[in-house]
Design an enzyme around this catalytic site. Structure first.
Site, PDB file in Angstrom:
ATOM      1  N   HIS A  36       0.812  -1.220   0.000  1.00 43.83           N
ATOM      2  CA  HIS A  36       0.000   0.000   0.000  1.00 43.83           C
ATOM      3  C   HIS A  36       0.842   1.264   0.000  1.00 43.83           C
ATOM      4  O   HIS A  36       0.606   2.186  -0.770  1.00 43.83           O
ATOM      5  CB  HIS A  36      -0.953  -0.005   1.205  1.00 43.83           C
ATOM      6  N   GLY A  38      -9.349  -6.165  -0.524  1.00 46.33           N
ATOM      7  CA  GLY A  38     -10.267  -5.026  -0.526  1.00 46.33           C
ATOM      8  C   GLY A  38     -10.206  -4.311  -1.865  1.00 46.33           C
ATOM      9  O   GLY A  38      -9.715  -4.857  -2.854  1.00 46.33           O
ATOM     10  N   HIS A  83      -8.359  -1.949  -3.050  1.00 51.40           N
ATOM     11  CA  HIS A  83      -7.060  -1.744  -3.700  1.00 51.40           C
ATOM     12  C   HIS A  83      -6.653  -2.965  -4.509  1.00 51.40           C
ATOM     13  O   HIS A  83      -6.109  -2.848  -5.596  1.00 51.40           O
ATOM     14  CB  HIS A  83      -5.975  -1.463  -2.658  1.00 51.40           C
TER      15      HIS A  83
END
Lengths: 125, 125
Positions: A11, A75, A77
């Site tokens: 991330h 999720g 992303h």
């Protein structure tokens, strides 16, 4: 001949300390398989991006590039942003075999290691 | 006598499928240590919250509650949001020993398992 490369995709965060476990992980992979080109990349806040990491591996002559999402769950992303970024790489360099893998946190051995680590934290607390 | 309880604290997501690896992890912990009360909780989008999980364990008579953040890195949620939520629990129930642990992703065994899982993904791709 197939030349494989690995992109680890995390991330990213504002604090550089955040990336340390991912850097450790990349070091472990390099130690275990020194001939495999490995690049750690980030969705936001940190560099290189997935695009830049892809170009680094293209320059090294990789013909098969495996992208492993360093996320615990799948999720938005992983399910939306990442496939879109992969599509851009595929369009730009269709001669390469770009392979998106499931999020690393879905792997049984990671789930087991987390369960074990949590129990150790309780025992030592 | 100390009665320990464990709260696993994950980010949460809109898609219920997202929580599956965390639920598997909680099941593994329950199987390994059936006498340990374990509650999975979430920062957002999913329930129970950390507060609700804390209250569940208080009702079970826990006197020491260990909170393990299910995050790969220590970003803002782990370094800022979570300590604030812990502070609320401590103020409400100061008789309990509330213990916040480091993010699970900082644990060497989780890092090693991720490195191993990523190498397996490359080998099988």
């Amino acid at each position: 001949m197939t030349i494989s490369g690995l992109i680890l995709f995390a991330h990213g965060a504002r604090d550089p300390v955040w990336a340390e476990p991912f850097e450790k992980m990349a070091q472990l992979i390099k130690a275990a398989q020194p001939e495999l080109p490995v690049v750690l990349s980030y969705l936001e806040f940190m560099t290189p991006s997935l695009q830049e990491a892809g170009h680094q591996l293209l320059k090294k002559g990789c013909t098969k590039i495996v992208v492993v999402p360093l996320f615990l769950g799948a999720g938005g992303h992983v399910r939306k942003d990442l496939p879109q970024l992969m599509q851009e790489l595929k369009s730009q360099s269709p001669q390469v075999n770009w392979l998106l893998q499931p999020a690393i946190g879905l792997s049984d051995e990671v789930i087991q290691a987390m369960a074990h680590a949590a129990l150790k934290q309780v025992a030592m607390a």
